[in-house]
Design a protein around this motif. Structure first.
Motif, PDB file in Angstrom:
ATOM      1  N   UNK A   1       0.704  -1.324  -0.089  1.00 30.14           N
ATOM      2  CA  UNK A   1      -0.219  -0.013   0.267  1.00 30.14           C
ATOM      3  C   UNK A   1       0.905   1.160  -0.119  1.00 30.14           C
ATOM      4  N   UNK A   2       1.993   1.322   0.727  1.00 36.09           N
ATOM      5  CA  UNK A   2       2.780   2.371   0.787  1.00 36.09           C
ATOM      6  C   UNK A   2       3.541   2.561  -0.405  1.00 36.09           C
TER       7      UNK A   2
ATOM      8  N   UNK B   1       1.402  21.668  -5.970  1.00 34.77           N
ATOM      9  CA  UNK B   1       0.668  21.484  -4.871  1.00 34.77           C
ATOM     10  C   UNK B   1       0.007  19.858  -5.001  1.00 34.77           C
ATOM     11  N   UNK B   2       0.283  19.246  -3.807  1.00 38.92           N
ATOM     12  CA  UNK B   2      -0.065  17.936  -3.680  1.00 38.92           C
ATOM     13  C   UNK B   2      -1.232  17.486  -2.753  1.00 38.92           C
ATOM     14  N   UNK B   3      -2.420  17.216  -2.899  1.00 42.33           N
ATOM     15  CA  UNK B   3      -3.402  16.995  -2.020  1.00 42.33           C
ATOM     16  C   UNK B   3      -3.380  15.513  -1.885  1.00 42.33           C
ATOM     17  N   UNK B   4      -3.030  15.273  -0.644  1.00 43.24           N
ATOM     18  CA  UNK B   4      -3.088  13.722  -0.367  1.00 43.24           C
ATOM     19  C   UNK B   4      -4.343  13.364   0.650  1.00 43.24           C
ATOM     20  N   UNK B   5      -5.129  12.544   0.199  1.00 44.48           N
ATOM     21  CA  UNK B   5      -6.461  12.280   0.648  1.00 44.48           C
ATOM     22  C   UNK B   5      -6.285  10.896   1.603  1.00 44.48           C
ATOM     23  N   UNK B   6      -6.213  11.121   2.657  1.00 39.25           N
ATOM     24  CA  UNK B   6      -6.070   9.945   3.722  1.00 39.25           C
ATOM     25  C   UNK B   6      -5.206   8.982   3.282  1.00 39.25           C
ATOM     26  N   UNK B   7      -3.822   9.256   2.884  1.00 38.62           N
ATOM     27  CA  UNK B   7      -2.964   8.255   2.381  1.00 38.62           C
ATOM     28  C   UNK B   7      -2.473   7.261   3.169  1.00 38.62           C
ATOM     29  N   UNK B   8      -2.621   7.519   4.674  1.00 42.86           N
ATOM     30  CA  UNK B   8      -2.156   6.398   5.609  1.00 42.86           C
ATOM     31  C   UNK B   8      -3.452   5.862   6.230  1.00 42.86           C
TER      32      UNK B   8
ATOM     33  N   UNK C   1      -0.563  -0.290   7.525  1.00 41.88           N
ATOM     34  CA  UNK C   1      -0.121  -0.494   8.929  1.00 41.88           C
ATOM     35  C   UNK C   1       0.964   0.610   9.245  1.00 41.88           C
ATOM     36  N   UNK C   2       1.672   0.474  10.785  1.00 40.52           N
ATOM     37  CA  UNK C   2       2.447   1.558  10.925  1.00 40.52           C
ATOM     38  C   UNK C   2       3.787   1.351  10.096  1.00 40.52           C
ATOM     39  N   UNK C   3       4.341   0.399   9.488  1.00 45.58           N
ATOM     40  CA  UNK C   3       5.612   0.398   8.697  1.00 45.58           C
ATOM     41  C   UNK C   3       5.297   1.234   7.343  1.00 45.58           C
ATOM     42  N   UNK C   4       4.162   0.751   6.943  1.00 44.31           N
ATOM     43  CA  UNK C   4       3.769   1.404   5.504  1.00 44.31           C
ATOM     44  C   UNK C   4       3.599   2.900   5.713  1.00 44.31           C
ATOM     45  N   UNK C   5       2.883   3.216   6.564  1.00 52.01           N
ATOM     46  CA  UNK C   5       2.584   4.537   6.756  1.00 52.01           C
ATOM     47  C   UNK C   5       3.745   5.326   7.075  1.00 52.01           C
TER      48      UNK C   5
ATOM     49  N   UNK D   1       7.593   9.345   4.905  1.00 52.87           N
ATOM     50  CA  UNK D   1       8.886   9.917   4.788  1.00 52.87           C
ATOM     51  C   UNK D   1       8.865  10.552   3.330  1.00 52.87           C
ATOM     52  N   UNK D   2       7.866  10.100   2.424  1.00 54.93           N
ATOM     53  CA  UNK D   2       7.903  10.823   1.254  1.00 54.93           C
ATOM     54  C   UNK D   2       7.114  11.954   1.023  1.00 54.93           C
ATOM     55  N   UNK D   3       6.090  12.181   2.117  1.00 54.88           N
ATOM     56  CA  UNK D   3       5.576  13.587   2.430  1.00 54.88           C
ATOM     57  C   UNK D   3       6.561  14.515   2.733  1.00 54.88           C
TER      58      UNK D   3
END
Length: 274
Positions: free
Chosen positions: A163-164, A181-188, A192-196, A201-203
């Motif tokens: 998913x990440x 401008x990047x609009x990120x809709x609930x990306x996490x 899970x914790x690791x993929x979030x 990090x990329x944000x």
């Protein structure tokens, strides 16, 4: 991430920079229903603006206004300091505003490179109806590498990625096609914790590269980790507007959870358990 945004923007009288996107007293009505009222916020280059709120707070409506899906019923939307009317997501992208939705709008069984160029394929000049698959594969590898994504085989189905990784491919795609401008809709939300952590990090990397990031989330911990500015929505109203240095994680969490309402509920539940 090596891509950067031009930082040579106009100075405003206050000494700050002109926001990439600004909303002034924006509201949205659907018939007799008020979805948003008096929303004001600024999205600056090199900053993450965290938009927090529970379900029904108005986050989705706010995204649709900035992304060009719906015009505001009242108030003003400015891009680079100039009033703008966005009639469609294509209009928004033309002004450098791209939205990465939670569902990502990918085709799981298609390879990564096909998803990267979905709807904007490169075609061979000599054969206009033939896809230039080699050029698209090479470009996809290059752009993912800029994001720090080590994916040696872009022919694998995008559905086979974590998913990440899928979120990061979507972010890299938006950057490649001209987003400032990047609009990120609930990306996490579904990670899970690791993929979030990978996505966060990329944000942060996007912020460091000079992009303006709008991070939509209901998770105050994630917002506080990368955010520079926080706006809390509650039933379509702007309940909180503050910078990172002005609020602690505990305070942000309390405001997000309901503050006094949560404390009253806690007393009620303890009383029943006594």
């Amino acid at each position: 991430m090596t891509a950067t945004v031009d930082q040579d923007v106009e100075e405003v009288p206050s000494g700050g920079k002109v926001p990439l996107v600004e909303l002034k007293n924006v509201g949205k009505m659907y018939g007799n229903i008020t979805a948003l009222k008096d929303i004001s916020l600024r999205v600056h280059a090199g900053e993450v603006t965290g938009i927090l709120g529970d379900n029904g707070a108005g986050k989705s409506t706010l995204i649709k206004i900035i992304a060009g899906y719906h015009p505001p019923s009242e108030g003003e939307l400015l891009v680079d300091g100039q009033p703008a009317r966005l009639a469609s997501p294509k209009d928004a992208l033309a002004k450098g505003i791209a939205t990465v939705y939670q569902n990502l709008a990918v085709v799981p069984l298609m390879p990564v490179w096909r998803n990267f160029f979905l709807g904007q394929e490169i075609r061979k000049k000599s054969f206009p109806f033939s896809l230039d698959s080699n050029a698209m594969r090479a470009t996809t590898l290059t752009e993912l590498s800029k994001m720090g994504i080590d994916l040696p085989d872009v022919d694998v189905p995008i559905g086979s990625l974590s998913g990440g990784q899928r979120q990061c491919v979507a972010i890299a795609r938006a950057v490649f096609f001209g987003a400032r401008v990047l609009i990120l809709d609930e990306p996490t939300a579904a990670l899970g914790v690791k993929q979030s952590g990978v996505v966060l990090k990329y944000i942060s990397a996007a912020k460091e590269a000079g992009f303006g990031v709008v991070f939509i989330t209901h998770n105050p911990h994630h917002a506080h980790l990368v955010g520079d500015h926080f706006v809390l929505l509650n039933r379509g109203r702007q309940k909180l507007d503050c910078k990172y240095d002005d609020i602690t994680l505990e305070h942000l969490t309390q405001e997000m959870a309901g503050g006094d309402e949560l404390e009253a509920l806690s007393h009620e539940l303890r009383g029943k358990g006594a």
